[in-house]
Enzyme design. Structure first.
Site, PDB file in Angstrom:
ATOM      1  CD  GLU D  78     -57.593  29.503  22.726  1.00 52.55           C
ATOM      2  OE1 GLU D  78     -57.444  30.302  21.775  1.00 52.55           O
ATOM      3  OE2 GLU D  78     -56.909  28.486  22.898  1.00 52.55           O
ATOM      4  NE  ARG D  88     -56.033  17.408  12.435  1.00 49.39           N
ATOM      5  CZ  ARG D  88     -55.549  17.484  11.176  1.00 49.39           C
ATOM      6  NH1 ARG D  88     -55.251  16.384  10.515  1.00 49.39           N
ATOM      7  NH2 ARG D  88     -55.372  18.637  10.606  1.00 49.39           N
ATOM      8  CB  CYS D 141     -61.936  23.447  22.852  1.00 44.64           C
ATOM      9  SG  CYS D 141     -61.348  22.164  23.992  1.00 44.64           S
ATOM     10  CG  HIS D 165     -57.223  25.225  24.539  1.00 47.23           C
ATOM     11  ND1 HIS D 165     -57.764  25.951  23.505  1.00 47.23           N
ATOM     12  CD2 HIS D 165     -57.782  23.992  24.451  1.00 47.23           C
ATOM     13  CE1 HIS D 165     -58.616  25.189  22.812  1.00 47.23           C
ATOM     14  NE2 HIS D 165     -58.636  23.992  23.376  1.00 47.23           N
TER      15      HIS D 165
END
Lengths: 213, 213, 213, 213
Positions: D78, D88, D141, D165
């Site tokens: 990342e 979510r 994360c 990831h």
């Protein structure tokens, strides 16, 4: 019992073919099942003669052909082979047949005679990504699958036969942005499970694994 | 000349079906071609009787059935229908056949008799996303496509027939994260072009539109 | 109130840009909101001066920049712009900056000041495929979005600003196998709804529209 | 030199987390680099205290946090962490923060200080599917990645830090139709290469690995 398992040469600019790499890692026996393997050329004209020669040499009970499906995430036992060649790219001998039949006198399609539903359940149970596929494409993979089943039908051969598509290897996906892949050990394990299930049972389970579209 | 075009009822929890919405927007004539339309139930048992009744009533030269394919980005003229029902979900009457034939005495598959390659080129030329598909799935869409071609073969019907899958409408994709979609006007335009090409020519172009896998 | 809406020139081998085509179809007013539009060059160096000139000329209350995102299925209001240029391909002037800041003295990122959650709910309610995006990439789109918000922050400008990525048009997807697309009318409708929501409310709704990864 | 590497507990209904499984397979040393590992809870409130305690206990030179990204085909180092929580789904403690900052007084974003471009080139060279990602999402994360870099910035810590990831394991994808996956050995190899590159060099290569959108 004896199984003949085939994998293809690399094609389409690749330097490996996951089907061949996985087939090379198969053990010589799975329980009582003897496993013999055969490399097939990724070419319309040359592939079926080599497959038929191997069948005649080995006299197998089970024939499983495997091939590469670069965009798939899953092991894909194929349900049906269709009587057409429609090559988007040239094969390894430069041939690119379009809308030509595999067998001039053959039926429109053949269904696999391997217990693919039972194999899918066993593979999924073993933690493998897998789904029945309803199209083996229109290139050399479908050609070999159709040719296998046509041989079985017209020679009244005793073997049961089928085809499984497998994803790219990670080393191939490394050069194709966003492409899914699968480790060669995972692919080989899937092939072993399919073979073990096919050795154990001749009829398939009746379980829903269809596609809505 | 006359074309009969069908679309399906909504199914699988949807409140619209893009095939039916697009078919409803077709003009009554495309050049010299008269266009008549028919709604079909999304059910194995009820769909073919309604299709056959419409064929007998209209005596068409061309029959095009259309259906929804929720995960596709493209208009998908289908190459082949296979002789199997394998329903992942129940149909609109609650039936969920698994590994049952569409026609007990039918062949493994039928190929379309519409000029789908020529139609794909014409649609692409017109700026539409389109590709030949080699599987219509194993649900009611494939069932209707197979049943259509089986009727043509066994009744020696004079029509040419085929099937096209179409993507979700935007209003459906709004409720399915990441799902692709297509405006109803775009879908209808694709159907019109396919019909116009089918009216103009009875044989197809021989151009590569195959799938490697 | 007045909104300035921008779209980009075609780039990357395309002959149209869906953002510009959609912006051209916007009405001059949406309710009480006056809408003015501006074409931006798809180039790092030239884009921001043109954007800033338009802002100074129009003195808008709302600035919405839009751009093409070829692999997306959905309208994508962007949450955040980052202070980096990392160009995978050359821009329309041949520049390809790599790991260079947009603003040497700027912060790592800016968040949009448009009510994107409220807009997403309104677009979805209207039947449009839409999702909040957490990355505008690292090419000219992100550059313009960052530059817009940096201008607002450093000049203490009164406008609220943001960015929305939009899918390919069907005529673009026709040349990119499997690429999703969206009709220009659908894109334009999404832009209109976003503008109407931004005109109605200055604060956003607090509703979950995040991404797990 | 010493590296601290973290992986997460399973979450979102999964029974394993590929990041934790891969981290558990890391060797205790990679050349001269000592590798220590830490399990983190998949929860907003509990994750950072455990990370900070491990940092204080181990005093590492390099901190690499890893996490699951179920829809990805590739290892994804990342680039940037953003100052937002937008969940979510609930985390493992039932918390679901929406549009809350990770650090009330923190900047909008932090960039990684690990040489991710050099690591991407080395991983790709080793045959691993990999790409720089420009969004770590808005769930735990991203929270941990942001919290890591905020700690480094505000405590003037000497370590360099980052996040990667990783895809689902095959056994997870077996239960998610069409989901891509990666073998745990492949993931672990990617982590090892990233750590080895980070131990070798403190500055990154300047090579284009950006995203157009």
């Amino acid at each position: 019992m004896k199984a003949l398992v085939t994998g293809f040469d690399p094609f389409g600019g690749e330097v490996v073919n996951p089907s061949l790499e996985a087939v090379r890692r198969l053990p010589a026996r799975i329980g009582e099942l003897i496993v013999v393997t055969q490399r097939l050329p990724a070419a319309f004209a040359a592939s079926l003669p080599e497959l038929y020669a191997a069948i005649e040499r080995e006299d197998p009970d089970i024939v499983l052909c495997t091939g590469e499906a670069g965009s798939r995430t899953e092991l894909s036992p194929e349900r049906v082979a269709i009587n057409v060649q429609d090559a988007r790219i040239p094969d390894n001998e430069g041939a690119q047949p379009v809308d030509v039949k595999v067998a001039e006198d053959g039926p429109a399609a053949y269904f696999t005679t391997l217990p693919i539903k039972a194999a899918v359940l066993a593979m999924r149970q073993a933690g493998l990504p897998v789904a029945v596929s309803n199209s083996a494409g229109t290139f050399v993979c479908n050609h070999v699958f159709y040719g296998l089943m046509h041989y079985a039908a017209t020679r009244k051969a005793r073997f049961r036969g089928g085809f499984m598509h497998v994803p790219y290897l990670p080393e191939q996906a490394a050069n194709h942005p966003k492409a899914p892949s699968m480790a060669v050990e995972t692919i080989a394990r899937g092939i072993e499970i399919l073979l073990a299930v096919a050795a154990e049972r001749s009829t398939d389970l009746v379980v829903a694994e269809g596609a809505v579209s």
